[in-house]
Motif scaffolding. Structure first.
Motif, PDB file in Angstrom:
ATOM      1  N   ARG A  48       0.832  -1.204   0.000  1.00 16.07           N
ATOM      2  CA  ARG A  48       0.000   0.000   0.000  1.00 16.07           C
ATOM      3  C   ARG A  48       0.869   1.258   0.000  1.00 16.07           C
ATOM      4  O   ARG A  48       1.770   1.411   0.814  1.00 16.07           O
ATOM      5  CB  ARG A  48      -0.915   0.004   1.216  1.00 16.07           C
ATOM      6  CG  ARG A  48      -1.844   1.198   1.257  1.00 16.07           C
ATOM      7  CD  ARG A  48      -2.837   1.148   2.372  1.00 16.07           C
ATOM      8  NE  ARG A  48      -2.215   0.802   3.641  1.00 16.07           N
ATOM      9  CZ  ARG A  48      -2.827   0.136   4.613  1.00 16.07           C
ATOM     10  NH1 ARG A  48      -4.063  -0.261   4.466  1.00 16.07           N
ATOM     11  NH2 ARG A  48      -2.207  -0.114   5.727  1.00 16.07           N
ATOM     12  N   SER A  50       0.776   5.496   0.080  1.00 16.25           N
ATOM     13  CA  SER A  50      -0.055   6.637   0.460  1.00 16.25           C
ATOM     14  C   SER A  50       0.678   7.933   0.166  1.00 16.25           C
ATOM     15  O   SER A  50       1.870   8.052   0.455  1.00 16.25           O
ATOM     16  CB  SER A  50      -0.402   6.586   1.955  1.00 16.25           C
ATOM     17  OG  SER A  50      -1.137   5.426   2.256  1.00 16.25           O
ATOM     18  N   SER A  76      -0.200   5.906  -5.944  1.00 16.37           N
ATOM     19  CA  SER A  76      -0.646   5.753  -4.552  1.00 16.37           C
ATOM     20  C   SER A  76      -2.019   5.098  -4.489  1.00 16.37           C
ATOM     21  O   SER A  76      -2.855   5.333  -5.360  1.00 16.37           O
ATOM     22  CB  SER A  76      -0.729   7.123  -3.862  1.00 16.37           C
ATOM     23  OG  SER A  76       0.527   7.742  -3.851  1.00 16.37           O
ATOM     24  N   ARG A  78      -3.839   5.603  -1.731  1.00 11.68           N
ATOM     25  CA  ARG A  78      -4.626   6.568  -0.950  1.00 11.68           C
ATOM     26  C   ARG A  78      -3.962   7.935  -1.061  1.00 11.68           C
ATOM     27  O   ARG A  78      -2.736   8.036  -1.085  1.00 11.68           O
ATOM     28  CB  ARG A  78      -4.673   6.166   0.523  1.00 11.68           C
ATOM     29  CG  ARG A  78      -5.329   4.834   0.758  1.00 11.68           C
ATOM     30  CD  ARG A  78      -5.350   4.457   2.200  1.00 11.68           C
ATOM     31  NE  ARG A  78      -4.001   4.415   2.750  1.00 11.68           N
ATOM     32  CZ  ARG A  78      -3.727   4.254   4.020  1.00 11.68           C
ATOM     33  NH1 ARG A  78      -4.685   4.131   4.903  1.00 11.68           N
ATOM     34  NH2 ARG A  78      -2.486   4.215   4.449  1.00 11.68           N
ATOM     35  N   TRP A  80      -4.023  11.747   0.798  1.00 18.42           N
ATOM     36  CA  TRP A  80      -4.449  12.504   1.981  1.00 18.42           C
ATOM     37  C   TRP A  80      -4.026  13.964   1.865  1.00 18.42           C
ATOM     38  O   TRP A  80      -2.894  14.246   1.491  1.00 18.42           O
ATOM     39  CB  TRP A  80      -3.769  11.964   3.241  1.00 18.42           C
ATOM     40  CG  TRP A  80      -4.090  10.576   3.606  1.00 18.42           C
ATOM     41  CD1 TRP A  80      -3.399   9.447   3.254  1.00 18.42           C
ATOM     42  CD2 TRP A  80      -5.169  10.138   4.433  1.00 18.42           C
ATOM     43  NE1 TRP A  80      -3.991   8.341   3.814  1.00 18.42           N
ATOM     44  CE2 TRP A  80      -5.081   8.748   4.540  1.00 18.42           C
ATOM     45  CE3 TRP A  80      -6.203  10.802   5.087  1.00 18.42           C
ATOM     46  CZ2 TRP A  80      -5.980   7.991   5.287  1.00 18.42           C
ATOM     47  CZ3 TRP A  80      -7.101  10.053   5.826  1.00 18.42           C
ATOM     48  CH2 TRP A  80      -6.985   8.668   5.923  1.00 18.42           C
TER      49      TRP A  80
END
Length: 179
Positions: A48, A50, A76, A78, A80
């Motif tokens: 994963r 991010s 990515s 995710r 943020w």
């Protein structure tokens, strides 16, 4: 006092134990960059990745766009936005982004970042990650082993120094003692 991007980066680094991370990671030959990026180095976590874009003002956020974040979104799972409390409302966020707030002590998740399908890394991306290795944690296990080895060396040298000091002290006492 206002929270700075550097303080948020330091906090992200502090919570990234066990992850590979990079700050100011460049994409597309430096045409775009992301403030902070992490990779879970385990298959069970799906490797994963991010991306974290730090915004310390609403005006800074308004200058951002999906096009500016193309590289971060491409590589990515995710994405943020990370801000001090109260900078953004949930209505401000694009559908592809989550929101975390840093209050100087802890992160709070205001909206979870939606899971995305990331692209396979390109050689350009890999080279960028390696170029960024000065601000990157690569092999945590290797670093822990090196720290352990160096600590054992320090401990050994300390014991040797104490033995040598005791021997010198004993010789001095023997010479100083009346016969």
């Amino acid at each position: 006092m206002a929270t700075t991007a550097a303080e948020i980066i330091d906090a992200l680094i502090a919570i990234s134990e066990g992850r590979i991370w990079a700050s100011e990671l460049a994409f597309f030959s430096g045409a775009r960059r992301i403030d902070f990026w992490t990779l879970e180095p385990t298959h069970s976590q799906g490797f994963r990745a991010s991306a974290y874009e730090i915004k310390v003002s609403k005006a800074d956020f308004r200058r951002d766009s999906e096009a500016k974040q193309d590289g971060a979104l491409r590589w990515s799972d995710r994405f943020w936005y990370v801000t001090p409390p109260g900078i953004l409302s949930l209505a401000d966020l694009p559908p592809w982004a989550g929101l975390q707030e840093w209050d100087g002590k802890a992160f709070s998740i205001r909206r979870k970042a939606p899971r995305r399908e990331k692209a396979e890394p390109s050689w350009e991306f890999i080279v960028s990650l390696l170029r960024n290795s000065g601000d990157c944690r690569r092999d945590v296990g290797l670093l822990k082993m090196q720290i352990g080895y160096l600590q054992s060396r320090v401990d050994t040298l300390d014991r040797q120094r104490k033995v040598a000091e005791n021997l010198r002290w004993d010789r001095w006492l023997k010479r100083a003692a009346p016969v």
